[in-house]
Design a protein around this motif. Structure first.
Motif, PDB file in Angstrom:
ATOM      1  N   GLU A 447       0.999  -0.872  -0.528  1.00 47.16           N
ATOM      2  CA  GLU A 447      -0.048  -0.317  -0.243  1.00 47.16           C
ATOM      3  C   GLU A 447       0.682   1.497  -0.225  1.00 47.16           C
ATOM      4  OE1 GLU A 447       0.451  -1.591   4.389  1.00 47.16           O
ATOM      5  OE2 GLU A 447       0.262  -2.086   2.327  1.00 47.16           O
ATOM      6  N   TYR A 448       1.894   1.435   0.606  1.00 53.57           N
ATOM      7  CA  TYR A 448       3.397   2.605  -0.137  1.00 53.57           C
ATOM      8  C   TYR A 448       3.630   1.888  -1.124  1.00 53.57           C
ATOM      9  CZ  TYR A 448       1.950   1.771   4.742  1.00 53.57           C
ATOM     10  OH  TYR A 448       1.273   1.162   6.234  1.00 53.57           O
ATOM     11  N   GLY A 449       3.656   1.623  -1.695  1.00 51.43           N
ATOM     12  CA  GLY A 449       4.102   1.747  -3.344  1.00 51.43           C
ATOM     13  C   GLY A 449       5.192   0.870  -3.648  1.00 51.43           C
ATOM     14  N   LEU A 450       6.379   0.337  -4.203  1.00 48.81           N
ATOM     15  CA  LEU A 450       6.913  -0.618  -4.883  1.00 48.81           C
ATOM     16  C   LEU A 450       8.500  -0.813  -3.455  1.00 48.81           C
ATOM     17  CD1 LEU A 450       7.718  -2.990  -6.739  1.00 48.81           C
ATOM     18  CD2 LEU A 450       8.651  -1.342  -7.808  1.00 48.81           C
ATOM     19  N   SER A 451       8.663  -1.213  -2.970  1.00 50.46           N
ATOM     20  CA  SER A 451      10.217  -1.399  -2.522  1.00 50.46           C
ATOM     21  C   SER A 451      10.986  -2.378  -2.657  1.00 50.46           C
ATOM     22  CB  SER A 451       9.724  -1.924  -1.315  1.00 50.46           C
ATOM     23  OG  SER A 451       8.679  -1.075  -0.748  1.00 50.46           O
ATOM     24  N   ILE A 452      12.211  -2.212  -3.380  1.00 49.79           N
ATOM     25  CA  ILE A 452      13.250  -2.794  -3.989  1.00 49.79           C
ATOM     26  C   ILE A 452      14.142  -3.100  -2.823  1.00 49.79           C
ATOM     27  CG2 ILE A 452      15.215  -3.313  -5.889  1.00 49.79           C
ATOM     28  CD1 ILE A 452      13.525  -1.020  -7.223  1.00 49.79           C
ATOM     29  N   SER A 453      15.200  -4.446  -2.686  1.00 51.18           N
ATOM     30  CA  SER A 453      15.594  -5.064  -1.906  1.00 51.18           C
ATOM     31  C   SER A 453      17.049  -6.048  -2.279  1.00 51.18           C
ATOM     32  CB  SER A 453      15.172  -5.235  -0.824  1.00 51.18           C
ATOM     33  OG  SER A 453      14.435  -5.906  -0.888  1.00 51.18           O
ATOM     34  N   ASP A 454      18.521  -5.819  -1.880  1.00 53.74           N
ATOM     35  CA  ASP A 454      18.637  -7.129  -2.818  1.00 53.74           C
ATOM     36  C   ASP A 454      18.736  -8.473  -1.153  1.00 53.74           C
ATOM     37  OD1 ASP A 454      20.294  -5.323  -1.188  1.00 53.74           O
ATOM     38  OD2 ASP A 454      21.647  -6.377  -1.307  1.00 53.74           O
ATOM     39  N   ALA A 455      18.872  -9.504  -1.742  1.00 47.01           N
ATOM     40  CA  ALA A 455      18.482 -10.609  -1.156  1.00 47.01           C
ATOM     41  C   ALA A 455      19.760 -10.824  -0.053  1.00 47.01           C
ATOM     42  CB  ALA A 455      18.629 -11.690  -1.914  1.00 47.01           C
ATOM     43  N   GLU A 456      21.315 -10.014   0.102  1.00 50.81           N
ATOM     44  CA  GLU A 456      22.092 -10.074   0.488  1.00 50.81           C
ATOM     45  C   GLU A 456      22.054  -9.176   1.702  1.00 50.81           C
ATOM     46  OE1 GLU A 456      25.413 -10.308  -1.394  1.00 50.81           O
ATOM     47  OE2 GLU A 456      25.272 -12.144  -2.277  1.00 50.81           O
ATOM     48  N   GLN A 457      21.202  -8.014   1.228  1.00 50.86           N
ATOM     49  CA  GLN A 457      20.454  -6.926   1.852  1.00 50.86           C
ATOM     50  C   GLN A 457      21.845  -5.583   2.339  1.00 50.86           C
ATOM     51  OE1 GLN A 457      18.583  -8.181   5.730  1.00 50.86           O
ATOM     52  NE2 GLN A 457      17.454  -8.749   5.300  1.00 50.86           N
ATOM     53  N   LYS A 458      23.120  -5.946   1.173  1.00 54.31           N
ATOM     54  CA  LYS A 458      23.930  -4.834   1.055  1.00 54.31           C
ATOM     55  C   LYS A 458      23.685  -3.439   1.085  1.00 54.31           C
ATOM     56  CE  LYS A 458      27.003  -8.535  -0.728  1.00 54.31           C
ATOM     57  NZ  LYS A 458      28.401  -8.863  -1.426  1.00 54.31           N
ATOM     58  N   PHE A 459      22.851  -3.732   0.561  1.00 53.29           N
ATOM     59  CA  PHE A 459      21.860  -1.995   0.346  1.00 53.29           C
ATOM     60  C   PHE A 459      20.425  -1.496   1.181  1.00 53.29           C
ATOM     61  CE2 PHE A 459      25.069  -3.182  -2.839  1.00 53.29           C
ATOM     62  CZ  PHE A 459      25.219  -1.912  -3.493  1.00 53.29           C
TER      63      PHE A 459
END
Length: 843
Positions: A447-459
């Protein structure tokens, strides 16, 4: 030297007699003022300068002679800039300005980095000042040079400078880069100088300094996690393929790619057949760009291949940074060429293209493939970074492989459904620009939009807002606002896939009732539902269809009648437009219906003709028809709902149809019940998960409870505190949803009480009216006939007697005809009454 120069000129006069007009002073100043202003004079002067340079090389060496010629020509150019321009000598002298751009006195092998940087920047400045007929460039250049804090001892001609005390290499380069920017030195000029210096430029790190790195070999995609996958960076002249289904994630990534092109001070070109210029501007505004300013500066150039769906365009129409193109693919290529020429003035260039899959559906693969091969070469020559969006589900595997091989890399977007939740991710399947990682990146819609994240959580997680704050429509399904952030944005087109367990009518009915109930104008295009059935739905809710049609609030296009009766073109009867089987006539009927709607604010269109059209006609006929119809409805501000049967079409057609709509809803058969999900939604946030549908008397409601697939697979050894915390969070969410449901229920109950009160009031009024009518009827039946005035009675009786006499004198056939008519019975009745009146009068 004077004697030798005179002797040399004398030797060359035989070849160029015009040299006899030259005068040489004792200090070897050559006066050419007596020479005529002709092309032969220019050739002779060039010849003599070259010969003098060759002569000087004998005495002072090549490097020193080159520098002397350079200094002399440069001084002459600065003192006589206007005369040089008028005489057409700019191009001639430019050749000598290039002879000694590098400092001939500089030993590059032993020079410091600061000295090398000075040589390079002086060459850039001198090249820039060659074409300066009025002298304003030189004036601005000298002002900038003398105000630069890291320079000193700047001569009047600006051909040299020393370093100020405390100046460092970084401060020198940074300050001179600022001067380059302020002088607005063209990028192609700098690139030429850089090419001559070769590896030295990269050793000094200069490419990453000027124009914020615009001349560097690499750039960014614009998303941290994606840039991490491109370990060697994204080369500026590469074109990537962004492939995936018709989902908002693809559009959002394209917007971020475009945004980074703006942030690096470059120009971006958007070529679109799926989005109008207004849609493009709205999307870019939502991510924080000043679209009006960008278009005014021609840093945002839109090649519009969308407007052709709305009106006829001849060739190419230019309107500032907007380039409209006709249907012809060749003209589209010309339009892109124009855009690339406009973009050449900016340090970097990016292009986004969304026309591939829709155009292949209509034009065929071979023609589009040829177009793309040509385009890729153009982008590489223009050093333009490209991003081409593509839907592989619309094409066969062989064609997909060909396109993937054509481009420099492929970013693959995919979705999967796990226990009702739709999960998205992307990865690089190929990349020819250097090393890359094929790790997957998670994309979460909520409901807040599109969240983009890498699997290793480096960013850190990146969140993209794409909600344009438009008014919302609840679709007639209570509860849908819980998965679509308040409803579906008005003024867009939506595709609703229906399950084989339900009929189109079940979905259409709540849409129609809610649209009419809220006062929206309504256009219906029907193929399986008869207009009479729709009238019945409306009557059940005390809505009079005839009244809606009369005031321009309802129009119906009937494409069902042509199955049972012959219809010529478009026929209108009782407010219903009936179209023949020809799909062109269907389009004409829908256009007529749209024009008849007068209540256009918030108008709604509900269409169920597309599935039969795809079954009846070929793909290349129906696909552009649907695209054009959507464009026209959107242009008129309609919120359009197209109901189609997913099971009636193959996977390629379903993928292609979804590409044409702003939103896609799917009603899925889940065994013992139906479930609804929002698969795609432009300009509005949503949660892509299936929710159970509950059948109501006149439609459906959407289950507001949230799925919990995590709880079903949670390991027993999970920390109890973490589990309790998560359950508390979910409980709070459930309580919030319950509160919303309670509030909505109270609103419904209050509305029901109001309707019951109105119903009771109307029933009371009706009872009173019936009573009064009964009293009046009784009074009429018991009342005695009022006596006629005596004189009036006699006059009427006299006239009737005359009429009776005349009737007796008529021919027999006319008397017989009159005697057998209904009028004769009335005549007898009146005669009987007035005979009674006459008898009473005689008495």
């Amino acid at each position: 030297m004077e004697l030798q120069t005179r002797e040399a000129l004398g030797n060359y006069e035989q070849t160029y007699p015009i040299l006899s007009e030259l005068n040489i002073t004792s200090d070897l100043i050559i006066d050419a003022s007596s020479m005529p202003d002709t092309d032969n004079s220019v050739v002779a002067i060039v010849f003599i300068i070259r010969r003098v340079q060759s002569y000087m090389e004998i005495f002072i060496g090549g490097e020193e002679a080159e520098l002397r010629i350079y200094e002399s020509v440069n001084k002459f150019r600065q003192l006589n800039s206007i005369d040089i321009q008028n005489a057409g000598l700019s191009g001639v002298l430019q050749e000598f300005m290039r002879i000694a751009r590098k400092e001939a006195v500089l030993d590059f092998d032993n020079a410091t980095d600061m000295e090398k940087a000075r040589a390079l920047f002086l060459d850039i400045f001198n090249e820039f000042l060659i074409d300066d007929p009025v002298g304003w460039k030189s004036q601005k250049y000298m002002t900038e040079l003398r105000s630069c804090p890291v320079l000193r001892d700047v001569p009047d001609d600006g051909t040299w400078f020393e370093f100020a005390d405390g100046a460092t290499f970084n401060s020198l380069v940074d300050q001179l880069a600022v001067i380059v920017d302020r002088l607005e030195i063209p990028l192609d000029l700098i690139e030429r100088i850089f090419d001559e210096y070769g590896k030295l430029v990269d050793d000094l790190g200069m490419r990453d300094t000027l124009f914020q790195g615009a001349l560097s070999a690499g750039t960014r995609f614009g998303v941290d996690s994606i840039d991490a996958l491109l370990r060697g960076g994204l080369a500026r002249d590469l074109t990537l393929l962004l492939e995936g289904p018709a989902i908002v994630e693809k559009d959002a990534l394209a917007c971020l790619f475009l945004k980074w092109g703006i942030e690096e001070k470059g120009c971006v070109i958007l070529v679109s057949t799926l989005c109008s210029p207004e849609m493009v501007r709205s999307a870019l505004t939502s991510i924080g760009l000043d679209v009006a300013a960008l278009e005014a500066d021609e840093r945002l150039i839109i090649v519009d291949w969308y407007t052709r769906h709305l009106r006829y365009i001849t060739g190419i129409e230019e309107e500032g940074a907007l380039i409209r193109v006709s249907n012809d693919l060749t003209n589209l290529a010309v339009g892109i060429d124009i855009a690339l020429r406009k973009a050449a003035a900016w340090p970097t260039r990016r292009l986004i293209l969304d026309i591939v899959s829709p155009t292949i559906m209509v034009e065929g693969f071979d023609r589009v493939n040829d177009f793309l091969n040509s385009l890729k070469a153009k982008l590489k020559n223009a050093k333009c970074t490209g991003l081409v969006t593509f839907n592989p589900g619309m094409h066969n595997r062989e064609d997909v492989d060909i396109l993937e091989d054509l481009f420099d890399g492929t970013i693959a977007l995919s979705r999967r459904t796990e226990q009702g939740r739709i999960m998205s991710e992307l990865h690089f399947s190929s990349y020819s620009g250097g090393p890359f990682s094929s790790s997957r990146i998670r994309l979460d819609l909520n409901e807040y939009g599109l969240s983009i994240s890498d699997a290793e959580q480096k960013f850190s997680e990146e969140r993209i807002n794409f909600d344009h704050n438009r008014p919302k429509f609840s679709l007639g399904f209570p509860g849908i606002e819980n998965i679509s952030a308040g409803g579906l944005p008005l003024g867009q087109s939506y595709l609703i896939w229906v399950s084989s367990k339900m009929t189109s009518a079940e979905v259409m009915r709540p849409l129609i009732i809610e649209a009419v109930g809220k006062g929206h104008g309504l256009v219906l295009a029907l193929s399986t539902v008869a207009p009479e059935e729709v009238f019945g739905w409306l009557s059940e809710h005390d809505i009079q269809p005839a009244s809606l049609i009369a005031r321009g609030a309802l129009e119906i296009v009937d494409w069902q009648a042509q199955k049972d009766s012959r219809i010529l073109g478009v026929e209108e009867s009782e407010g219903v437009l009936r179209a023949s089987k020809d799909i062109t006539h269907l389009g004409v009927a829908i256009d007529l219906a749209l024009r008849k709607i007068t209540e256009t604010e918030g108008a709604v269109a509900v269409i169920e003709t597309h599935s039969p059209a795809f079954r009846t006609f070929d793909l290349r006929t129906v696909y552009p028809f649907v695209q054009t119809m959507n464009a026209r409805l959107t242009k008129r501000g309609f919120t359009t709902f197209v109901v189609m049967d997913r099971g009636a079409h193959d996977a390629r057609i379903t993928a292609g149809i979804e590409e044409l709509f702003d939103g896609v809803l799917d009603v899925m058969d889940a065994g013992d019940h139906l479930e609804l999900a929002v698969l795609n939604l432009s300009n509005g946030h949503f949660m892509p998960e299936y929710r159970q549908l509950q059948r109501l008397r006149s439609g459906f409601s959407v289950d507001v409870s949230t799925r919990d697939p995590v709880a079903e697979t949670m390991p027993l050894a999970e920390d109890i505190n973490a589990r309790i915390e998560r359950l508390n969070t979910e409980l709070n969410l459930a309580l919030e949803e319950k509160a919303q449901l309670v509030k909505r229920t109270e609103e419904f109950m209050e509305r029901e009480v109001q309707w019951q009160r109105k119903h009771d009031e109307l029933r009371g009024h009706l009872s009173n009216l019936e009573g009064k009518l009964a009293e009046q009827q009784q009074a009429l039946e018991s009342a005695e006939e009022a006596p006629l005035e005596r004189e009036h009675k006699r006059e009427v009786s006299r006239i009737l007697a005359v009429l009776d006499e005349l009737l007796e004198n008529l021919p027999e056939d006319m008397i017989d005809r009159f005697a057998s008519s209904e009028e004769f019975k009335l005549y007898e009745k009146i005669m009987d009454i007035y005979k009674e009146v006459e008898d009473d009068t005689d008495e």
